[in-house]
Design an enzyme around this catalytic site. Structure first.
Site, PDB file in Angstrom:
ATOM      1  N   ARG A  79      -5.709   9.627   4.447  1.00  0.00           N
ATOM      2  CA  ARG A  79      -4.277  10.414   5.282  1.00  0.00           C
ATOM      3  C   ARG A  79      -3.223  11.259   4.235  1.00  0.00           C
ATOM      4  O   ARG A  79      -2.595  12.109   4.387  1.00  0.00           O
ATOM      5  CB  ARG A  79      -4.298   9.675   6.486  1.00  0.00           C
ATOM      6  N   ASP A 106       4.701   0.784  12.191  1.00  0.00           N
ATOM      7  CA  ASP A 106       3.635   0.403  11.182  1.00  0.00           C
ATOM      8  C   ASP A 106       3.329  -1.388  12.568  1.00  0.00           C
ATOM      9  O   ASP A 106       2.103  -2.004  12.265  1.00  0.00           O
ATOM     10  CB  ASP A 106       3.496   0.469  10.496  1.00  0.00           C
ATOM     11  N   ARG A 141      -1.345  14.997  12.669  1.00  0.00           N
ATOM     12  CA  ARG A 141      -0.169  14.210  11.029  1.00  0.00           C
ATOM     13  C   ARG A 141      -0.133  15.601  10.613  1.00  0.00           C
ATOM     14  O   ARG A 141      -0.315  15.940   9.417  1.00  0.00           O
ATOM     15  CB  ARG A 141      -0.835  13.561  10.764  1.00  0.00           C
ATOM     16  N   PRO A 142       1.391  16.552  11.213  1.00  0.00           N
ATOM     17  CA  PRO A 142       1.228  17.825  10.666  1.00  0.00           C
ATOM     18  C   PRO A 142       1.582  17.442   9.196  1.00  0.00           C
ATOM     19  O   PRO A 142       2.466  16.613   9.340  1.00  0.00           O
ATOM     20  CB  PRO A 142       2.461  19.050  11.127  1.00  0.00           C
ATOM     21  N   ILE A 143       2.507  18.438   8.528  1.00  0.00           N
ATOM     22  CA  ILE A 143       2.522  18.351   7.089  1.00  0.00           C
ATOM     23  C   ILE A 143       4.123  20.180   6.606  1.00  0.00           C
ATOM     24  O   ILE A 143       4.465  19.580   5.792  1.00  0.00           O
ATOM     25  CB  ILE A 143       2.025  18.483   5.698  1.00  0.00           C
ATOM     26  N   ASP A 144       4.671  20.275   8.627  1.00  0.00           N
ATOM     27  CA  ASP A 144       4.789  21.004   8.122  1.00  0.00           C
ATOM     28  C   ASP A 144       6.949  20.985   7.376  1.00  0.00           C
ATOM     29  O   ASP A 144       7.275  21.913   6.428  1.00  0.00           O
ATOM     30  CB  ASP A 144       5.347  21.850   9.090  1.00  0.00           C
ATOM     31  N   LEU A 145       6.826  19.346   7.572  1.00  0.00           N
ATOM     32  CA  LEU A 145       8.518  18.920   6.885  1.00  0.00           C
ATOM     33  C   LEU A 145       7.933  19.332   5.582  1.00  0.00           C
ATOM     34  O   LEU A 145       9.176  19.610   4.872  1.00  0.00           O
ATOM     35  CB  LEU A 145       8.780  18.123   7.381  1.00  0.00           C
ATOM     36  N   LYS A 205       0.740  -0.866   0.266  1.00  0.00           N
ATOM     37  CA  LYS A 205       0.022   0.170   0.019  1.00  0.00           C
ATOM     38  C   LYS A 205       0.936   1.710   0.025  1.00  0.00           C
ATOM     39  O   LYS A 205       0.619   2.041  -1.160  1.00  0.00           O
ATOM     40  CB  LYS A 205      -0.941   0.426   1.647  1.00  0.00           C
ATOM     41  N   ASN A 206       2.016   1.308   0.369  1.00  0.00           N
ATOM     42  CA  ASN A 206       2.598   2.190   0.844  1.00  0.00           C
ATOM     43  C   ASN A 206       3.326   3.067   0.234  1.00  0.00           C
ATOM     44  O   ASN A 206       4.324   3.572  -0.022  1.00  0.00           O
ATOM     45  CB  ASN A 206       3.369   2.266   2.427  1.00  0.00           C
ATOM     46  N   CYS A 208      -6.190  12.938  14.793  1.00  0.00           N
ATOM     47  CA  CYS A 208      -6.481  11.547  15.224  1.00  0.00           C
ATOM     48  C   CYS A 208      -6.026  10.827  15.615  1.00  0.00           C
ATOM     49  O   CYS A 208      -5.562   9.495  16.236  1.00  0.00           O
ATOM     50  CB  CYS A 208      -7.704  12.488  15.364  1.00  0.00           C
ATOM     51  N   ARG A 227      -8.947  -0.391   4.801  1.00  0.00           N
ATOM     52  CA  ARG A 227      -7.746   1.068   3.708  1.00  0.00           C
ATOM     53  C   ARG A 227      -5.979   0.164   2.776  1.00  0.00           C
ATOM     54  O   ARG A 227      -6.018   0.738   2.665  1.00  0.00           O
ATOM     55  CB  ARG A 227      -7.372   1.856   4.780  1.00  0.00           C
TER      56      ARG A 227
END
Ligand code: EPZ
Length: 424
Positions: A93, A306, A122-126, A24-25, A117, A398
């Site tokens: 996500r 995971d 799950r920030p995306i600052d990077l 999946k990833n 949550c 998923r």
């Protein structure tokens, strides 16, 4: 409203073999990366997952023609929108992985924040900081993040944390940028090497993928190609853990054992007997297993986050105390409350779970709160005495292709049912 559940009857040793699904990833970033290519891309070994269908919807909304049939995804390039609708951003996500290729190809992309949550924020600052370093202007308006650039240029980008998604976005944005990008402290997950393998076959110039420093020399154009998605190392580990939890003997075909060393060594430490022959992993396990004193999740090649819930399900009935520390995500112990309902003895404080082995688990009504936590509950149910009813299958769908069929091919006893929620 109707709801689907899995009824799992445990207490029987597992015996059987399956071929593991495509990763999946890797399939998701590869589908995103195909946006950089002119012409047609054909991806094989694509698992049938709701996240894959969500990615296909996004591609079609953005003017690409994506068609999934069986385990093949065909993506044909096209022109179109640069905004990803909020509902699509929320559906998955990891929709943030479309940012890099959209900027690489169309120099503009409008997204919204992926929800938090499930595993903590799950920030995306990077991701955004890296795009800025390549010349992207980013502004927020009414909850939308508008990213655009006159042109993308290479940069030296040190990642503060080896984020998998940020590494993938930089590689995809840099593939068509002007000049050279040097990404340091990059994620080393095998899926990164799979992404680079695909893009290099399309004409990209990417070196060092899978190592800590990745160098991308921008090219003018990329052409679509045929490519097969790598095996899913976490799905493979899922099936090994189901057997370790229930006892028995299984064989998982189509794997890449070298990508799973940290996972396999933990199963050996717990007392499982493992055999490896080319792309096959054999596991033979009789109870009781031994405790594993201390497991710490780390970026690859460390023990993967995971796999954390999955090994916890195994250690619930190992003799002695095992400690698991989750260092990657803020909140990834939601499966513990459900394991307690099955008779496990686990205490969580902060990012640490202390598991005291019990003689056996019993069936219960449990709910999946996230993808890998749900799979862990099914693994625990395989070894539990009696029947377990597992809810929250949308999380499992998923990431697992026909979960119940795979589980039953290994000798499990899982029946998927539709029930009316009134029965709840
Ligand atoms: C990928 O998520 C995987 N998803 C996850 O798998 C996996 O758990 C994770 O990598 C770690 O291996 C896909 O590949 C689709 P990260 P990703 O960026 O890219 C923080 C599964 O079950 N962070 O490496 O989102 C973040 O909050 C899923 O298959 C920032 O702070 O993971 C987390 O704490 C779950 N800012 C940590 O870094 C950022 O900009 C690791 O995140 C990005 C990340």
């Amino acid at each position: 409203m109707a709801e689907e559940i899995l009824r799992i009857t445990g207490g029987r040793k597992l015996r059987g073999e399956i071929t593991v699904q495509g990763a999946k990833n890797s399939a998701l970033p590869l589908m995103a990366a195909s946006m950089l290519c002119d012409g047609e891309t054909v991806l094989g070994n694509v698992p049938q997952l709701t996240d894959v269908y969500a990615a296909s919807r996004i591609l079609n909304r953005l003017g690409f023609r994506c068609k999934i049939s069986g385990n093949t995804a065909k993506i044909v390039s096209g022109e179109g929108e640069t905004e990803i609708p909020d509902e699509d951003m929320r559906a998955m996500r990891s929709s943030v992985m479309f940012l890099g290729p959209m900027l690489g190809k169309r120099k503009r992309c409008v997204i919204t924040m992926p929800g938090g949550c499930e595993l903590g924020p799950r920030p995306i600052d990077l991701h955004l900081d890296a795009m800025r370093q390549m010349g992207v202007q980013i502004r927020e308006q009414q909850g939308k993040i508008v990213c655009q650039a006159e042109h993308l240029h290479g940069a030296r980008i040190p990642l503060p944390f080896p984020s998998v998604g940020a590494t993938e976005n930089v590689i995809m944005a840099a593939a068509l940028a002007e000049g050279e990008t040097v990404l340091t402290n990059a994620a080393r997950e095998p899926e990164i090497a799979d992404l680079a393998g695909f893009l290099n076959r399309c004409g990209a110039k990417i070196a060092g993928a899978g190592e800590g420093t990745v160098i991308i020399s921008g090219v003018k154009k990329l052409s679509g190609t045929a490519y097969s998605v790598m095996p899913d190392r976490i799905a493979a580990f899922t099936w090994l853990c189901a057997c370790a939890a229930a006892g028995g003997t299984v064989c998982i075909r189509g794997t890449e054992p070298k990508d799973m060393e940290s996972c396999l060594s933990v199963l050996s430490a717990a007392g499982c007997r493992l055999g490896i022959c080319k792309d096959r992993i054999y596991l033979d396990c009789s109870h009781p297993l031994r405790n594993v004193r201390y497991i710490r999740t780390m970026p690859h090649p460390g023990f993967p986050t995971d796999a954390q819930a999955l090994i916890a399900a195994v250690l619930c009935t190992a003799s002695g105390t095992s400690v698991i520390e989750e260092t990657v995500f803020e909140s990834r112990f939601k499966h513990v409350g459900e394991l307690l309902r099955m008779g496990a003895d686990i205490r969580v404080s902060g990012r640490t779970a202390v598991i005291t082995g019990v003689s056996g688990l019993h069936g219960a009504e449990v709910e999946a709160m996230d993808l890998r936590g749900g799979a862990a509950l099914a693994a625990a149910a395989a070894g539990a005495e009696g029947e377990t009813v597992l809810r929250g299958l949308r999380h499992i769908d998923r990431g697992y292709d026909h979960f119940a069929d795979a589980f039953n091919s290994l000798g499990g006893n899982a029946v998927r049912r539709v029930i009316s929620s009134a029965v709840r």
